[in-house]
Write an enzyme that holds these catalytic residues in place. Structure first.
Site, PDB file in Angstrom:
ATOM      1  N   THR A 198     -11.519   7.628   7.583  1.00  0.00           N
ATOM      2  CA  THR A 198     -12.383   6.463   7.380  1.00  0.00           C
ATOM      3  C   THR A 198     -12.188   5.437   8.492  1.00  0.00           C
ATOM      4  OG1 THR A 198     -10.672   5.377   6.058  1.00  0.00           O
ATOM      5  CG2 THR A 198     -12.303   6.669   4.849  1.00  0.00           C
ATOM      6  N   GLY A 215      -4.586   9.846   0.222  1.00  0.00           N
ATOM      7  CA  GLY A 215      -3.412   9.581  -0.617  1.00  0.00           C
ATOM      8  C   GLY A 215      -3.656   9.878  -2.090  1.00  0.00           C
ATOM      9  N   GLU A 216      -4.927   9.922  -2.495  1.00  0.00           N
ATOM     10  CA  GLU A 216      -5.249  10.253  -3.896  1.00  0.00           C
ATOM     11  C   GLU A 216      -5.453  11.751  -4.067  1.00  0.00           C
ATOM     12  OE1 GLU A 216      -6.327   7.170  -2.555  1.00  0.00           O
ATOM     13  OE2 GLU A 216      -4.729   6.499  -3.881  1.00  0.00           O
ATOM     14  N   ASN A 283       0.142   4.001  -0.035  1.00  0.00           N
ATOM     15  CA  ASN A 283       1.116   4.221  -1.108  1.00  0.00           C
ATOM     16  C   ASN A 283       1.555   5.684  -1.152  1.00  0.00           C
ATOM     17  OD1 ASN A 283      -1.491   4.942  -1.985  1.00  0.00           O
ATOM     18  ND2 ASN A 283      -0.923   4.770  -4.125  1.00  0.00           N
ATOM     19  N   ASP A 325      -0.335   1.320  -6.506  1.00  0.00           N
ATOM     20  CA  ASP A 325      -1.457   1.624  -5.614  1.00  0.00           C
ATOM     21  C   ASP A 325      -1.684   0.521  -4.589  1.00  0.00           C
ATOM     22  OD1 ASP A 325      -3.557   3.050  -4.462  1.00  0.00           O
ATOM     23  OD2 ASP A 325      -5.049   2.188  -5.799  1.00  0.00           O
ATOM     24  N   ARG A 352      -1.604  -6.017   0.531  1.00  0.00           N
ATOM     25  CA  ARG A 352      -2.227  -5.719  -0.761  1.00  0.00           C
ATOM     26  C   ARG A 352      -1.286  -6.127  -1.902  1.00  0.00           C
ATOM     27  NH1 ARG A 352      -5.515  -0.151  -1.264  1.00  0.00           N
ATOM     28  NH2 ARG A 352      -5.516   0.126  -3.526  1.00  0.00           N
TER      29      ARG A 352
END
Ligand code: FES
Lengths: 591, 176
Positions: A198, A215-216, A283, A325, A352
Site C-alpha cells: 500500500t 499483518g492481518e 503490530n 492493533d 497510534r
C-alpha cells in the site's frame, strides 16, 4: 391491438431485423483499424527532464517529488503565494475523475509540470499539472483471488526517467515517465500468502525500497531494496528476526516468528547525511500478545536501516508485546528540537498508541528516548520508564486470549496512517488526531492458513462518555512540548493527511462532511473550505507552475475512514451516514 | 454448429484439461467430491459435517484426475449441516441430508466467512460483519455484502457428498 402492443410488436420485429443484420454484419465486418505505431508523446512529456538524486535531496520549491515532499517527512512546501489574507479567494483550477472507488490516499506527485497520481485498483495517472489534461493511464489487473484488506495506494516515487509504483499484488513496477509503459517489474513477495503493498516506494542511494502490508494475514514483515535501474533485488531485512538473529530472544521458541507481523505500511523517512532510513513497523500477528510471549522485536517500532546494506543500525520499540492493533504505521519525522534547554538532533513520532514520542538520533544510527506524552485520551500506559521510554501497562487494559479489555484510544489509535505536517516557520507540528475513541478487544485462538485472516480478536468501538468531539487537528510546539491550538470536529472522525505551507497555511480534509479546508497555521482558524464529491483522505500537496502556486489533493473516501464510519454509525445511529465513494483529483489556485 | 455461426457466437469447445495447474485452479465441477481442508484426505459424507454447525471448510476434489482443487482460495467451500425443515425451497433442492454448501469467500472484500452465530443460525464474516442466512440461499442479513453467498448445489455419489452443479453465482468479490 393496442398502441402499446403494436409498438412492442414493431420493436420486436425491428429487433429481429437488427439481430439478423448484426449477424450478417458480423460475418462481413472488416478488421478494426489498428493504430500504426505507438501513441504520440505529448510535448510536456517529450521535454520531461530526468529527476536527479540531488533534486530528491533538495526539491525545487515548486515541486513535490515524493510522499512528504522531502526526505525528512515534513509535508511542508515553502510556497507562499497563497496566504491567510487571500486563501478565501482560492478557486478550483481543474478536477479529474479517477474512475475508481475505495480509499484515494496518495499525494499527487509533481515534477517537471507533470503530476503522477496513484489510485486504488493498481492505477497510475500522468496529468498535465497545469491544464489537467490526462497524459497516460497505467493499470495493472488485481488477481481475482487476492485478499486485499486495504485497497489503496499511498503514491508513486520518481527518479531518473522512471515512475515507481508498489502494486497491490506485491509487485514493484518501474514505468517510463514519458509513456507510462512498464520498463521492468519485480515480484516482491507472494500475494497468495497474504503479502500486499500500500506504500509509496522510498528512493535513495540508487535504490527503490518497499515493504509489505499483511499483518492481518500472517505475514513476516520486511523492508526490501531493489536497484532503481534494473529492478534487481539488493537487500531484504525482516522486521521480525529468525531464530539466532538479533532480537530473536524476544520471541518464544516456537514458529511464531514466521507469521509474526511487523508490516510496513508507509514509506520510511531518510537522512542523506548518514544514509539511514527510518521505518515504522506494524503490530505483531496474531493480535494477542499472549500467543507470542516476549517483547516481539521489531514490531511496533521504528527501525534505522543502513540504505547501503539493509543492516539494522538502531531501533526504538514504542510498546512491547503489542496486543491492541496499534501498528506504528508512520515513521517519525526527522527534526531538531529543544528539550530542557538542549537542542536534540531528533526524531518525532505521533503514534497510534496515543503518545507523541520525542526521540534522538545518536551516533551510529542508535535511537534514544527523550520524552513521550499522550496527545489523546489514553488509559493503557500508567507511566513511561524515564530512561528507556518503555511504557508500564495497566494489565486490566491489555486484552488477551479469552480476556476482554477495554481501552483508549481504540484499535485505530490516536493517529493512524494519515501523516502529520511540520512547518519550520511556525515550528509547529500538525497532528490529525482521533480523540475520545475507545474500544474493547478479546482474543481467541487462531490457526494459520496461508493467505487467510490471522487475527484472533473480536473488537468493538465506542465514543467516550461526555465526549464533545472525535476528530481534532492539533498544533504542538516542539520546543516547549506544549499543544498550542486545536480544532475539534464534533461529529466526525478525522482521516486527513496534513499539508503545511510557507504561506502560513495548513490544508487538510479527512472529515465525513466531504470538506477540504485551509487553516491559519498560527491560530487554527478555518479560513476556507470546499466541498468535494466524496470524503478527502488523500495527502494534499502544493506545487508551482510558471510561478503560480497550486494546491492539489485526491478525494475518495474508503478503507479505514469508511470502516470506522460504519462502526460509529452503530454507536450513534444515523449520525454518521454513509459517505459516497468515487475518486477524483482536485486542483486549486488563486484567480 | 450452423446455428451458432449464424448467430455470430463463438462457442469454445470444452477444453481438455491442459495441465495440473489449471485443474487445481478450476472452480468446483459437477461430480467433484469434497475433502476437508487441513484434515483427513478421505472425501466427506454428510455425517462428517457437524450437525447444527459450525461450518467446516473443504476443497473440491476431482476423483477422475485425483486433483484437489486448492489452486485458488476462491475454490474454498463451506459446508454446514442443519435441520432441513427450516430451509427455503431453493436451499432444500441444493441440500443433501441437511448439508448445504456455499462459497467460503465473502463477496464483500474476500475474507473467509469463518464465524457461526449459533443462536440466530447465521454465518458471519469477521472482516466487516456481513451476515448470511444459510437456510435461505445465503441471503444477506446485514453488513456491507453486496450479494448473497454463492451456493454450491450438492448430490450424493456412493454415499459421499458431491457437487451437483457449479456455483450458482461467481465466487469471489469485486476488486476495486
Ligand atoms: S469481507 Fe466480509 S464483510 Fe467485508
Amino acid at each position: 391491438m393496442s398502441r402499446y402492443a403494436s409498438a412492442a410488436a414493431c420493436l420486436a420485429g425491428g429487433l429481429a431485423l437488427m439481430l439478423s443484420a448484426a449477424a450478417a454484419a458480423q460475418k462481413a465486418l472488416p478488421p478494426l483499424p489498428q493504430p500504426s505505431g505507438p501513441a504520440p508523446v505529448p510535448a510536456i512529456l517529450q521535454n520531461y527532464k530526468p529527476v536527479t538524486a540531488d533534486e530528491l535531496k533538495k526539491p525545487g520549491d515548486g515541486d513535490w517529488p515524493m510522499y512528504r515532499r522531502t526526505y525528512d517527512g515534513w509535508g511542508y512546501s515553502p510556497l507562499a503565494e497563497i496566504t491567510p489574507a487571500n486563501v478565501g479567494q482560492l478557486k478550483m483550477a481543474w478536477t479529474l475523475e479517477t474512475g475508481q472507488v475505495e480509499g484515494h490516499e496518495a499525494p499527487p506527485i509533481v515534477v517537471n509540470g507533470v503530476m503522477f497520481v496513484a489510485t486504488p485498483g493498481n492505477q497510475v495517472l500522468a496529468i498535465d499539472a497545469k491544464s489537467g489534461d490526462l497524459l497516460w493511464r497505467y493499470k495493472r489487473p488485481i488477481p481475482e483471488d487476492m485478499l486485499l484488506l486495504h485497497p489503496t495506494s499511498r503514491g508513486v516515487g520518481v527518479y531518473g526517467d522512471k515512475v515507481y509504483f508498489a502494486a497491490a499484488d506485491a509487485v514493484l513496477v518501474a514505468l517510463d515517465a514519458k509513456t507510462g509503459k512498464e520498463v521492468w517489474k519485480t515480484k516482491v513477495e507472494d500475494y497468495t500468502h497474504g503479502y500486499y503493498m500500500t506504500l509509496s516506494p522510498l528512493i535513495a542511494d540508487g535504490k527503490v525500497m518497499v515493504g509489505c502490508s499483511g499483518g492481518e494475514l500472517g505475514i513476516r514483515g520486511f523492508v526490501a531494496a531493489f536497484d532503481a535501474e534494473t529492478g534487481k533485488p539488493v537487500w531484504k531485512t525482516y522486521t521480525v528476526p529468525a531464530p539466532g538473529e538479533p532480537g530473536s530472544d524476544t520471541w518464544p521458541k516456537g514458529d511464531q516468528w514466521k507469521t509474526g507481523g511487523g508490516s510496513v505500511w508507509i514509506m520510511g523517512n531518510y537522512d542523506p547525511a548518514t544514509n539511514l532510513a527510518y521505518w515504522g513497523t506494524g503490530n505483531g500477528g496474531p493480535w494477542m500478545g499472549d500467543q507470542r510471549p516476549g517483547d516481539n522485536l521489531f514490531t511496533a517500532s521504528v527501525l534505522a536501516l543502513d540504505v547501503a546494506t539493509g543492516a539494522i543500525k538502531g531501533y526504538h520499540q514504542y510498546h512491547p508485546n503489542e496486543s491492541w492493533d496499534w501498528d506504528e504505521v508512520s515513521p517519525p519525522i526527522l527534526v531538531d528540537y529543544r528539550h530542557n534547554g538542549r537542542v536534540i538532533h531528533g526524531l518525532v513520532d505521533v503514534a497510534r498508541d496515543g503518545y507523541l514520542w520525542e526521540l534522538a538520533r545518536v551516533d551510529g544510527g542508535k535511537i534514544a528516548f527523550v520524552a513521550g506524552e499522550p496527545f489523546v485520551k489514553q488509559n493503557v500506559f500508567t507511566s513511561l520508564d524515564p530512561k528507556t521510554g518503555r511504557p508500564h501497562v495497566d494489565p486490566a487494559r491489555k486484552p488477551g486470549t479469552g480476556k476482554k479489555a477495554d481501552f483508549c484510544p481504540s484499535l485505530w489509535g490516536g493517529k493512524d496512517w494519515p501523516p502529520v505536517a511540520y512547518s519550520p516557520k511556525t515550528r509547529l507540528l500538525y497532528i490529525p488526531a482521533n480523540d475520545n475513541l475507545c474500544g474493547t478487544s478479546i482474543g481467541e485462538k487462531v490457526s494459520y492458513s496461508p493467505g487467510e485472516r490471522f487475527v484472533g480478536a473480536t473488537t468493538t468501538l465506542y465514543i467516550a462518555p461526555g465526549a464533545d468531539h472525535i476528530g481534532e487537528l492539533q498544533a504542538w510546539n516542539l520546543d516547549t512540548g506544549k499543544k498550542v491550538w486545536s480544532h475539534p470536529f464534533a461529529n466526525s472522525q478525522l482521516w486527513g493527511p496534513v499539508l503545511a505551507t510557507g504561506g502560513g497555511l495548513v490544508f487538510m480534509g479527512g472529515t465525513n462532511d466531504r470538506y477540504f479546508r485551509a487553516f491559519d497555521a498560527a491560530t487554527g482558524k478555518v479560513l476556507w473550505q470546499f466541498r468535494t464529491g466524496s470524503g478527502v483522505i488523500g495527502v494534499p500537496v502544493a506545487f508551482a507552475f510558471d510561478g503560480k502556486e497550486y494546491i492539489a489533493v485526491q478525494s475518495g473516501w474508503g478503507v479505514d475512514s469508511a470502516r470506522m464510519q460504519a462502526r460509529l454509525n452503530l454507536v450513534r445511529p444515523y449520525q454518521f451516514p454513509d459517505v459516497p465513494q468515487g475518486g477524483s483529483i482536485w486542483v486549486f489556485a488563486l484567480e | 454448429m450452423t446455428l451458432a455461426a449464424g448467430l455470430g457466437l463463438v462457442v469454445a469447445p470444452r477444453l481438455v484439461r491442459a495441465d495440473e495447474e489449471d485443474a487445481k485452479r478450476e472452480r468446483p465441477q459437477p461430480g467433484d467430491l469434497l475433502v476437508k481442508i487441513g484434515g483427513d484426505p478421505a472425501p466427506l459424507a454428510a455425517k462428517d459435517v457437524p450437525q447444527g454447525g459450525p461450518q467446516i471448510l473443504a476443497w473440491p476434489f476431482d476423483p477422475a484426475g485425483k486433483t484437489v482443487r486448492d489452486g485458488s482460495r476462491l475454490n474454498k467451500v463451506l459446508l454446514l449441516r442443519l435441520d432441513p425443515a427450516g430451509f427455503d425451497e431453493a436451499t432444500k433442492a441444493r441440500a443433501v441430508d441437511g448439508v448445504v454448501a456455499y462459497s467460503a469467500i465473502c463477496p464483500h472484500a474476500g475474507c473467509e466467512v469463518s464465524r457461526w452465530l449459533a443462536p440466530v443460525q447465521h454465518l458471519e464474516c469477521p472482516c466487516h460483519f456481513s451476515q448470511y442466512d444459510p437456510k435461505a440461499g445465503g441471503a444477506v442479513i446485514g453488513g456491507p455484502a453486496p450479494r448473497p453467498l454463492p451456493a454450491l448445489p450438492l448430490k450424493t455419489v456412493d454415499g459421499r457428498l458431491a457437487v451437483a452443479r457449479p456455483f450458482t453465482a461467481r465466487a469471489g468479490f469485486q476488486q476495486s
